[in-house]
Write a protein that holds these residues in place. Structure first.
Motif, PDB file in Angstrom:
ATOM      1  N   ARG A 192      -0.653  -9.956  21.988  1.00 46.62           N
ATOM      2  CA  ARG A 192      -1.566 -11.111  21.600  1.00 46.62           C
ATOM      3  C   ARG A 192      -2.938 -10.895  21.550  1.00 46.62           C
ATOM      4  O   ARG A 192      -3.621 -11.358  21.004  1.00 46.62           O
ATOM      5  N   VAL A 193      -3.288 -10.229  22.814  1.00 43.79           N
ATOM      6  CA  VAL A 193      -4.714 -10.096  23.097  1.00 43.79           C
ATOM      7  C   VAL A 193      -5.206  -8.703  22.154  1.00 43.79           C
ATOM      8  O   VAL A 193      -6.279  -8.332  22.127  1.00 43.79           O
ATOM      9  N   LEU A 194      -4.419  -7.937  21.686  1.00 48.12           N
ATOM     10  CA  LEU A 194      -4.766  -6.578  20.837  1.00 48.12           C
ATOM     11  C   LEU A 194      -5.764  -6.908  19.694  1.00 48.12           C
ATOM     12  O   LEU A 194      -6.520  -6.371  19.472  1.00 48.12           O
ATOM     13  N   TRP A 195      -5.072  -7.899  19.165  1.00 48.96           N
ATOM     14  CA  TRP A 195      -5.976  -7.990  17.746  1.00 48.96           C
ATOM     15  C   TRP A 195      -7.352  -8.304  18.013  1.00 48.96           C
ATOM     16  O   TRP A 195      -8.173  -7.802  17.632  1.00 48.96           O
ATOM     17  N   PRO A 196      -7.806  -9.416  18.792  1.00 53.19           N
ATOM     18  CA  PRO A 196      -9.242  -9.631  18.845  1.00 53.19           C
ATOM     19  C   PRO A 196      -9.939  -8.540  19.657  1.00 53.19           C
ATOM     20  O   PRO A 196     -10.934  -8.279  19.441  1.00 53.19           O
ATOM     21  N   LEU A 197      -9.300  -7.966  20.641  1.00 49.53           N
ATOM     22  CA  LEU A 197      -9.945  -6.866  21.257  1.00 49.53           C
ATOM     23  C   LEU A 197     -10.191  -5.763  20.101  1.00 49.53           C
ATOM     24  O   LEU A 197     -11.390  -5.105  20.211  1.00 49.53           O
ATOM     25  N   SER A 228     -15.372 -14.293  22.100  1.00 48.03           N
ATOM     26  CA  SER A 228     -14.905 -15.373  23.072  1.00 48.03           C
ATOM     27  C   SER A 228     -13.409 -15.571  22.688  1.00 48.03           C
ATOM     28  O   SER A 228     -12.656 -15.987  23.615  1.00 48.03           O
ATOM     29  N   LEU A 229     -13.026 -15.518  21.471  1.00 42.59           N
ATOM     30  CA  LEU A 229     -11.597 -15.283  21.363  1.00 42.59           C
ATOM     31  C   LEU A 229     -10.715 -14.433  22.082  1.00 42.59           C
ATOM     32  O   LEU A 229      -9.777 -14.529  22.744  1.00 42.59           O
ATOM     33  N   ALA A 230     -11.309 -13.267  22.286  1.00 38.85           N
ATOM     34  CA  ALA A 230     -10.681 -12.105  23.019  1.00 38.85           C
ATOM     35  C   ALA A 230     -10.754 -12.791  24.537  1.00 38.85           C
ATOM     36  O   ALA A 230      -9.854 -12.544  25.257  1.00 38.85           O
ATOM     37  N   VAL A 231     -11.663 -13.071  25.061  1.00 44.67           N
ATOM     38  CA  VAL A 231     -11.837 -13.540  26.343  1.00 44.67           C
ATOM     39  C   VAL A 231     -10.633 -14.621  26.709  1.00 44.67           C
ATOM     40  O   VAL A 231     -10.157 -14.862  27.773  1.00 44.67           O
ATOM     41  N   ILE A 232     -10.696 -15.678  25.949  1.00 47.53           N
ATOM     42  CA  ILE A 232      -9.873 -17.090  25.992  1.00 47.53           C
ATOM     43  C   ILE A 232      -8.415 -16.306  25.926  1.00 47.53           C
ATOM     44  O   ILE A 232      -7.536 -16.744  26.773  1.00 47.53           O
ATOM     45  N   ARG A 233      -7.996 -15.365  25.071  1.00 50.33           N
ATOM     46  CA  ARG A 233      -6.550 -14.865  24.976  1.00 50.33           C
ATOM     47  C   ARG A 233      -6.113 -14.061  26.206  1.00 50.33           C
ATOM     48  O   ARG A 233      -5.103 -14.090  26.953  1.00 50.33           O
ATOM     49  N   VAL A 258      -4.760 -24.471  20.940  1.00 54.05           N
ATOM     50  CA  VAL A 258      -5.588 -25.776  20.870  1.00 54.05           C
ATOM     51  C   VAL A 258      -7.068 -25.506  21.318  1.00 54.05           C
ATOM     52  O   VAL A 258      -8.148 -25.607  20.925  1.00 54.05           O
ATOM     53  N   PHE A 259      -7.022 -24.941  22.778  1.00 55.10           N
ATOM     54  CA  PHE A 259      -8.179 -24.683  23.480  1.00 55.10           C
ATOM     55  C   PHE A 259      -8.847 -23.766  22.797  1.00 55.10           C
ATOM     56  O   PHE A 259     -10.241 -23.750  22.791  1.00 55.10           O
ATOM     57  N   ALA A 260      -8.437 -22.471  22.256  1.00 55.86           N
ATOM     58  CA  ALA A 260      -8.806 -21.428  21.560  1.00 55.86           C
ATOM     59  C   ALA A 260      -9.848 -21.709  20.523  1.00 55.86           C
ATOM     60  O   ALA A 260     -11.071 -21.554  20.323  1.00 55.86           O
ATOM     61  N   ILE A 293     -14.946 -23.022  17.970  1.00 51.86           N
ATOM     62  CA  ILE A 293     -15.656 -24.156  17.000  1.00 51.86           C
ATOM     63  C   ILE A 293     -17.072 -24.464  17.833  1.00 51.86           C
ATOM     64  O   ILE A 293     -18.172 -24.270  17.507  1.00 51.86           O
ATOM     65  N   VAL A 294     -17.085 -24.669  19.331  1.00 58.14           N
ATOM     66  CA  VAL A 294     -18.127 -24.929  20.003  1.00 58.14           C
ATOM     67  C   VAL A 294     -19.147 -23.742  20.116  1.00 58.14           C
ATOM     68  O   VAL A 294     -20.149 -23.739  20.019  1.00 58.14           O
ATOM     69  N   VAL A 295     -18.572 -22.447  20.214  1.00 55.19           N
ATOM     70  CA  VAL A 295     -19.268 -21.173  20.245  1.00 55.19           C
ATOM     71  C   VAL A 295     -19.926 -20.909  18.825  1.00 55.19           C
ATOM     72  O   VAL A 295     -21.144 -20.578  18.849  1.00 55.19           O
TER      73      VAL A 295
END
Length: 451
Positions: free
Chosen positions: A64-69, A100-105, A131-133, A138-140
């Motif tokens: 699940r982390v591969l795609w954003p990385l 930010s998405l990669a860090v969250i995941r 939900v948190f991601a 959105i905030v970032v």
């Protein structure tokens, strides 16, 4: 940057040819990153997941982390190439978003691996991650585009009347976020504590469960109180709630409170353990789980019975493995009166030996229970060391071996019989009488009737 200015800048950039190349590069990086992640997951991880093991489970979750990385890496490469020929303002905005998405995941992946690798908490964590991601993303995005200060100012100026007081939407959001985050942290910490406690084999299972329940309840209570204080609520209002709860316990919640207290008593005094075969009233089975309100009893047929803990405290519980786990199983039969007990009884004592789960010490024995109409009633008894697995299997196997002895003629079972000696004597007397004697009997009977 205000929202109107941002729209004007985007419209100006859209008229330039450079923005088209950035859009194409952004779409290609996202698509190629997603495709590479799927390819790696299918080609490299799929075979390892089928073989099982801790490494395969970790690699499967890390997919699940591969795609954003991969997307971040491709965007960084595209930005480095394009900025030599043109502006890359769009890529400069997209790159931190995907970072930010990669860090969250990655952060949630580590939390799942550490605290909630399986079960309902793991599924809840995965939903909360999405939900948190989305919210953080959105905030970032608003922070990078300069909209965040305007949005925060609008939320602070918008107030809602709550009784005699007024509260802003920003304070409500802050309180809700703090409550959710602290509750999730409390659940993760409780899961980690339970996992560590369950690993202590030297500690009694009931004590481990009790400590895990108390620890989780304490963590949740601390999280709720701390989040309420962060939200700006006065904790003295809880005294009113405590008084209402006390009245409710006194009026209609005595049984619920009694079940909870009984659950902690069972766990702390260790009168029952996970796996104990017990009998309570008409319910029998193995203790599968001890909760604070009820105990799950799994029957031999696979059904589950939820017993309120109060019944286990106030009722008479037959625990077949409280101090001594050995339990005696019996099977009874009736042999013919023609049998020689000095031969039959040792033969029956040898039948349970060799049957799976039957103990050699104490040794099987045969008892002469009674003299019944059909023959001698014998009881074949033997001991089992694992009562939680039931008695049906060994008893059936012993009966099959006794059946083989009956078929071979070594043992003769008793059959229903009737003593016909008196009846035979009466028939012989009647059949041996002469006609003159029968006539005299009839004449005597008539004279007696006349009188």
């Amino acid at each position: 940057m205000p929202l109107s200015d941002l729209l004007n800048v985007l419209l100006d950039d859209a008229r330039r040819p450079a923005i088209a190349w950035q859009i194409v590069a952004l779409v290609l990086c996202v698509a190629v990153g997603w495709g590479l992640a799927r390819l790696i997951h299918r080609s490299l991880l799929k075979d390892r997941v089928q073989t099982g093991g801790l490494i395969s489970v970790g690699l499967g979750s890390f997919s699940r982390v591969l795609w954003p990385l991969l997307t971040v890496g491709l965007l960084a490469l595209a930005k480095t190439v394009l900025e030599q020929y043109q502006g890359v303002s769009l890529l400069r905005v997209a790159l931190p978003l995907f970072m930010s998405l990669a860090v969250i995941r990655t952060f949630f992946y580590l939390l799942r691996r550490a605290f909630a690798r399986r079960g309902q908490l793991g599924a809840a964590l995965q939903t909360f991650e999405k939900v948190f991601a989305f919210v953080v993303w959105i905030v970032v995005a608003m922070h990078l585009t300069g909209i965040l200060p305007d949005v925060m100012r609008a939320l602070e100026n918008t107030v809602l009347p709550v009784g005699k007081n007024k509260i802003s939407i920003a304070d409500l959001l802050q309180g809700a976020i703090s409550i959710v985050v602290l509750m999730m942290l409390a659940l993760w910490a409780g899961a980690a504590l339970e996992e560590r406690l369950m690993g202590f084999e030297r500690m009694h299972s009931s004590l481990r469960v009790a400590m895990a329940r108390v620890g989780r309840a304490a963590l949740i209570l601390v999280a709720v109180l701390f989040s309420l204080s962060l939200a700006g609520l006065d904790l003295t209002v809880l005294s009113v709630f405590g008084g209402a709860l006390g009245v409710g316990l006194g009026l209609g919640m005595q049984r619920i409170a009694s079940n909870y207290v009984s659950g902690f008593i069972i766990l702390f005094e260790r009168s029952l353990s996970i796996g104990d075969p017990i009998t309570l009233d008409k319910y029998s089975g193995k203790v599968a789980r001890i909760n604070t309100r009820y105990t799950v009893l799994r029957g031999s047929d696979g059904t589950q019975t939820l017993l309120p803990n109060e019944m286990l405290i106030t009722g008479v519980v037959l625990n077949q493995s409280g101090t001594n786990r050995n339990v005696r199983a019996v099977t009874k039969l009736v042999v013919s009166y023609d049998s020689d007990l000095s031969v039959v009884m040792p033969l029956l004592e040898a039948q349970p030996l060799g049957v799976a789960r039957v103990l050699e010490t104490p040794a099987p024995n045969v008892l002469l229970n009674a003299f019944v109409a059909d023959g001698y009633e014998l009881e074949v008894g033997f001991w089992l060391g694992d009562p939680e697995n039931g008695q049906g299997g060994p008893i059936s196997e012993v009966n099959r071996k006794i059946y083989a002895l009956v078929q071979s003629g070594a043992i003769k079972l008793g059959h229903p019989s009737m003593d016909t000696r008196l009846l035979d004597a009466h028939i012989t007397k009647v059949m041996g009488r002469t006609p003159q004697e029968e006539g005299r009997d009839k004449t005597g009977t008539g004279a007696n009737l006349g009188k």
